[in-house]
Design an enzyme around this catalytic site. Structure first.
Site, PDB file in Angstrom:
ATOM      1  N   SER A   1       0.841  -1.213   0.000  1.00 14.25           N
ATOM      2  CA  SER A   1       0.000   0.000   0.000  1.00 14.25           C
ATOM      3  C   SER A   1       0.870   1.256   0.000  1.00 14.25           C
ATOM      4  O   SER A   1       0.516   2.261  -0.610  1.00 14.25           O
ATOM      5  CB  SER A   1      -0.921   0.001   1.223  1.00 14.25           C
ATOM      6  OG  SER A   1      -1.775  -1.119   1.177  1.00 14.25           O
TER       7      SER A   1
ATOM      8  N   ILE B   1       4.065 -10.060  -9.043  1.00 12.71           N
ATOM      9  CA  ILE B   1       4.059  -9.408 -10.351  1.00 12.71           C
ATOM     10  C   ILE B   1       3.346 -10.283 -11.385  1.00 12.71           C
ATOM     11  O   ILE B   1       3.818 -11.376 -11.741  1.00 12.71           O
ATOM     12  CB  ILE B   1       5.503  -9.067 -10.802  1.00 12.71           C
ATOM     13  CG1 ILE B   1       6.214  -8.248  -9.703  1.00 12.71           C
ATOM     14  CG2 ILE B   1       5.497  -8.333 -12.145  1.00 12.71           C
ATOM     15  CD1 ILE B   1       5.467  -6.995  -9.229  1.00 12.71           C
TER      16      ILE B   1
ATOM     17  N   ASP C   1      -4.252   5.393 -12.033  1.00 12.30           N
ATOM     18  CA  ASP C   1      -5.635   5.832 -12.296  1.00 12.30           C
ATOM     19  C   ASP C   1      -6.216   5.055 -13.476  1.00 12.30           C
ATOM     20  O   ASP C   1      -7.357   4.575 -13.429  1.00 12.30           O
ATOM     21  CB  ASP C   1      -5.683   7.335 -12.605  1.00 12.30           C
ATOM     22  CG  ASP C   1      -5.645   8.187 -11.341  1.00 12.30           C
ATOM     23  OD1 ASP C   1      -5.580   7.610 -10.237  1.00 12.30           O
ATOM     24  OD2 ASP C   1      -5.688   9.421 -11.466  1.00 12.30           O
ATOM     25  N   LEU C   2      -5.416   4.937 -14.541  1.00 13.43           N
ATOM     26  CA  LEU C   2      -5.902   4.211 -15.728  1.00 13.43           C
ATOM     27  C   LEU C   2      -6.087   2.730 -15.399  1.00 13.43           C
ATOM     28  O   LEU C   2      -7.058   2.095 -15.819  1.00 13.43           O
ATOM     29  CB  LEU C   2      -4.939   4.390 -16.896  1.00 13.43           C
ATOM     30  CG  LEU C   2      -4.630   5.835 -17.316  1.00 13.43           C
ATOM     31  CD1 LEU C   2      -3.792   5.856 -18.583  1.00 13.43           C
ATOM     32  CD2 LEU C   2      -5.909   6.646 -17.534  1.00 13.43           C
ATOM     33  N   GLU C   3      -5.143   2.190 -14.622  1.00 17.60           N
ATOM     34  CA  GLU C   3      -5.239   0.778 -14.234  1.00 17.60           C
ATOM     35  C   GLU C   3      -6.527   0.532 -13.446  1.00 17.60           C
ATOM     36  O   GLU C   3      -7.234  -0.452 -13.681  1.00 17.60           O
ATOM     37  CB  GLU C   3      -4.017   0.394 -13.387  1.00 17.60           C
ATOM     38  CG  GLU C   3      -4.062  -1.043 -12.893  1.00 17.60           C
ATOM     39  CD  GLU C   3      -2.881  -1.402 -11.997  1.00 17.60           C
ATOM     40  OE1 GLU C   3      -1.880  -0.633 -11.980  1.00 17.60           O
ATOM     41  OE2 GLU C   3      -2.960  -2.428 -11.309  1.00 17.60           O
TER      42      GLU C   3
HETATM   43  C1  FAD Z   1      -2.495 -11.746  -7.705  1.00 18.37           C
HETATM   44  C2  FAD Z   1      -1.843 -10.411  -7.538  1.00 18.37           C
HETATM   45  C3  FAD Z   1      -1.371  -9.755  -8.668  1.00 18.37           C
HETATM   46  C4  FAD Z   1      -0.687  -8.534  -8.525  1.00 18.37           C
HETATM   47  N1  FAD Z   1      -0.117  -7.959  -9.634  1.00 18.37           N
HETATM   48  C5  FAD Z   1       0.744  -6.919  -9.455  1.00 18.37           C
HETATM   49  C6  FAD Z   1       1.528  -6.426 -10.553  1.00 18.37           C
HETATM   50  O1  FAD Z   1       1.400  -6.901 -11.684  1.00 18.37           O
HETATM   51  N2  FAD Z   1       2.429  -5.436 -10.307  1.00 18.37           N
HETATM   52  C7  FAD Z   1       2.594  -4.884  -9.072  1.00 18.37           C
HETATM   53  O2  FAD Z   1       3.427  -3.989  -8.926  1.00 18.37           O
HETATM   54  N3  FAD Z   1       1.835  -5.316  -8.013  1.00 18.37           N
HETATM   55  C8  FAD Z   1       0.936  -6.324  -8.174  1.00 18.37           C
HETATM   56  N4  FAD Z   1       0.196  -6.786  -7.111  1.00 18.37           N
HETATM   57  C9  FAD Z   1       0.397  -6.182  -5.795  1.00 18.37           C
HETATM   58  C10 FAD Z   1      -0.808  -5.424  -5.244  1.00 18.37           C
HETATM   59  O3  FAD Z   1      -0.933  -4.185  -5.884  1.00 18.37           O
HETATM   60  C11 FAD Z   1      -0.595  -5.311  -3.722  1.00 18.37           C
HETATM   61  O4  FAD Z   1      -0.815  -6.609  -3.186  1.00 18.37           O
HETATM   62  C12 FAD Z   1      -1.506  -4.306  -3.075  1.00 18.37           C
HETATM   63  O5  FAD Z   1      -1.143  -2.996  -3.435  1.00 18.37           O
HETATM   64  C13 FAD Z   1      -1.510  -4.393  -1.535  1.00 18.37           C
HETATM   65  O6  FAD Z   1      -0.227  -4.446  -1.009  1.00 18.37           O
HETATM   66  P1  FAD Z   1       0.160  -5.595   0.074  1.00 18.37           P
HETATM   67  O7  FAD Z   1      -0.270  -6.903  -0.503  1.00 18.37           O
HETATM   68  O8  FAD Z   1       1.580  -5.440   0.423  1.00 18.37           O
HETATM   69  O9  FAD Z   1      -0.761  -5.315   1.318  1.00 18.37           O
HETATM   70  P2  FAD Z   1      -0.438  -4.277   2.561  1.00 18.37           P
HETATM   71  O10 FAD Z   1      -0.080  -2.935   2.035  1.00 18.37           O
HETATM   72  O11 FAD Z   1       0.517  -4.935   3.489  1.00 18.37           O
HETATM   73  O12 FAD Z   1      -1.871  -4.205   3.225  1.00 18.37           O
HETATM   74  C14 FAD Z   1      -2.366  -5.160   4.183  1.00 18.37           C
HETATM   75  C15 FAD Z   1      -3.681  -4.606   4.736  1.00 18.37           C
HETATM   76  O13 FAD Z   1      -3.432  -3.368   5.447  1.00 18.37           O
HETATM   77  C16 FAD Z   1      -4.274  -2.365   4.927  1.00 18.37           C
HETATM   78  N5  FAD Z   1      -3.603  -1.063   5.023  1.00 18.37           N
HETATM   79  C17 FAD Z   1      -2.335  -0.757   4.660  1.00 18.37           C
HETATM   80  N6  FAD Z   1      -2.075   0.531   4.901  1.00 18.37           N
HETATM   81  C18 FAD Z   1      -3.207   1.076   5.404  1.00 18.37           C
HETATM   82  C19 FAD Z   1      -3.598   2.374   5.859  1.00 18.37           C
HETATM   83  N7  FAD Z   1      -2.762   3.416   5.820  1.00 18.37           N
HETATM   84  N8  FAD Z   1      -4.856   2.553   6.338  1.00 18.37           N
HETATM   85  C20 FAD Z   1      -5.736   1.520   6.358  1.00 18.37           C
HETATM   86  N9  FAD Z   1      -5.435   0.283   5.959  1.00 18.37           N
HETATM   87  C21 FAD Z   1      -4.184   0.046   5.480  1.00 18.37           C
HETATM   88  C22 FAD Z   1      -4.524  -2.769   3.485  1.00 18.37           C
HETATM   89  O14 FAD Z   1      -5.668  -2.127   2.933  1.00 18.37           O
HETATM   90  C23 FAD Z   1      -4.696  -4.256   3.646  1.00 18.37           C
HETATM   91  O15 FAD Z   1      -5.994  -4.544   4.086  1.00 18.37           O
HETATM   92  C24 FAD Z   1      -0.550  -7.963  -7.244  1.00 18.37           C
HETATM   93  C25 FAD Z   1      -1.097  -8.614  -6.118  1.00 18.37           C
HETATM   94  C26 FAD Z   1      -1.722  -9.824  -6.256  1.00 18.37           C
HETATM   95  C27 FAD Z   1      -2.245 -10.505  -5.023  1.00 18.37           C
END
Ligand code: FAD
Length: 398
Positions: free
Chosen positions: A138, A164, A247-249
């Site tokens: 996040s 990824i 945004d586009l994504e």
């Molecule tokens: C199948 C899959 C495909 C993906 N494909 C890609 C890709 O192609 N390229 C890429 O770069 N990424 C990709 N992602 C990554 C995806 O964008 C991230 O998993 C996502 O942004 C969340 O990050 P995290 O998993 O580290 O969760 P975390 O950031 O660790 O979040 C865990 C929990 O805490 C909550 N949280 C965190 N911070 C806050 C806050 N400040 N306030 C309230 N709640 C909060 C979150 O909402 C969540 O519920 C993919 C993920 C998956 C599972």
């Protein structure tokens, strides 16, 4: 309240035709692959070339580079049509076409466009985007640890990217890395990394609960020397590319949700007409009818909002986005679509009874996948932070 989206929105004849063509291709060419992709996490190696030959890749890229020259709305309609029949392939397509190819098209220079876009458009090359890291989800920008150090006419990349999409099968990855770690998000740059570059490694292919045919990986960069000419845009200005691209994504994830919800409604409508209990088709029972009616309302509201926001996002110029109305609107679109497709699938499995709980059933395949829509491209909570942040941007902070 003002937004840059029209209040009313309807697809025109050309847009309906594109949705129809994508739906037909999905039904005829992609649906048959879906079961094995889910069961075995199988990647059909020829599929991207075939999709490219059919003219669906490089949707938003001009014909000069081999693309289809569509706007973002039409590109979203392609995803909607594909997602009805093979949502895992649709996810791989959006990572390739929007996250990677469209970002290079919008932000790359003429040489980069000429070098990479034709292969991405004909499907001979597969693209991915690497932003997320094990410690930076996040807070992808603030906590990013991958670095790119300038060394002569190269940058040397070190770090790890995780989750990824297309990672295990990609030929190129658009990677974000810190070129000036002291400057936080203002020290991030974007690079095209060819996956046969020494120092690049697919550390592991990740096994998922849903979208299993779409390949996902952890990627490692270990003194990976990338030619300086592969820097996309200006050094330390990557944050603009990330924010506008996100945004586009987000606008493009909504039609993925919509396609799945439409398919779930169709499958459920058919099922309740044929499944008999108490001597009658279950569609005769009012509680069953109630669930079906709720699903229908969910699908129709998703459709209206999804198309309207795609139309607004299609007007975002290069360098715009990542702030303002469109930032709020795209976050709202994907937040609503993701939460709603989960409600639709919950009802759909309920209507299917035990059949819906069995792994091999199509409805179960859809059900296992929809949770991702609340996590990828920024979680529901991040989307709420964006929306409320825009609504309250003038509020004095305590
Ligand atoms: C199948 C899959 C495909 C993906 N494909 C890609 C890709 O192609 N390229 C890429 O770069 N990424 C990709 N992602 C990554 C995806 O964008 C991230 O998993 C996502 O942004 C969340 O990050 P995290 O998993 O580290 O969760 P975390 O950031 O660790 O979040 C865990 C929990 O805490 C909550 N949280 C965190 N911070 C806050 C806050 N400040 N306030 C309230 N709640 C909060 C979150 O909402 C969540 O519920 C993919 C993920 C998956 C599972």
């Amino acid at each position: 309240m003002t937004t840059n989206a029209p209040e009313l929105f309807e697809l025109d004849a050309e847009q309906r035709e594109i949705l129809h063509l994508a739906d037909r291709y999905g039904r005829n060419e992609l649906h048959g692959l879906a079961e094995r992709m889910d069961a075995e996490e199988w990647w059909p190696g020829d599929a991207f070339r075939a999709i490219g030959e059919a003219g669906f890749l490089g949707a938003t890229i001009s014909e000069e580079y081999g693309g289809a020259g569509m706007d973002l709305l039409n590109a979203g309609l392609v995803l909607q049509g594909f997602s009805r029949w093979n949502h895992a392939m649709a996810l791989s397509v959006v990572a390739h076409d929007n996250l990677c190819a469209n970002n290079i098209y919008r932000n790359g220079n003429a040489d980069q466009r000429r070098k990479y876009l034709p292969g991405l458009c004909d499907g001979s090359m597969i693209g991915a985007l690497g932003l997320t890291e094990p410690g930076a989800g996040s807070d992808a920008l603030g906590s990013m640890r991958t670095t790119a150090r300038r060394d002569g006419d190269h940058y040397v990349l070190n770090g790890t990217k995780i989750y990824i999409t297309n990672g295990p099968v990609a030929d190129i990855v658009l990677v974000y890395a810190k070129t000036d770690p002291d400057k936080g998000p203002q020290g991030i740059s974007a690079f095209v990394v060819e996956t046969d570059t020494p120092g690049f490694k697919v550390a592991q292919k990740l096994v998922k609960m849903g979208y299993r045919g779409s390949q996902t990986a952890e990627l490692v960069f270990d003194d990976c020397r990338v030619p300086a000419e592969n820097l996309v845009g200006t050094e330390n200005k990557g944050v603009g590319i990330v924010m506008s691209g996100l945004d586009l994504e987000r606008a493009m994830i909504s039609p993925l949700c919509l396609g799945i919800a439409e398919r779930a409604l169709d499958l459920s409508t058919d099922y309740v007409k044929t499944r008999k209990q108490f001597g009658r088709a279950i569609g005769n029972f009012q509680m069953v009818q109630s669930m079906l009616a709720e699903m229908y309302v969910h699908v129709e509201t998703m459709r209206t909002f999804t198309h309207r926001v795609l139309a607004a996002a299609a007007r975002v110029e290069v360098g715009e986005g990542g702030r303002g109305d469109i930032h709020k609107l795209t976050a709202a679109s994907v937040m609503y679509a993701a939460q709603t497709v989960n409600k639709v699938l919950d009802l759909a499995v309920q209507l299917h009874g035990g059949t819906g709980y069995i792994w091999e059933s199509e409805i179960n395949r859809l059900y296992r996948s929809t949770k991702l829509m609340e996590i990828g491209a920024g979680t529901t909570e991040v989307r709420k932070m964006i929306i409320s942040g825009e609504l309250l941007k003038d509020m004095p902070r305590d």
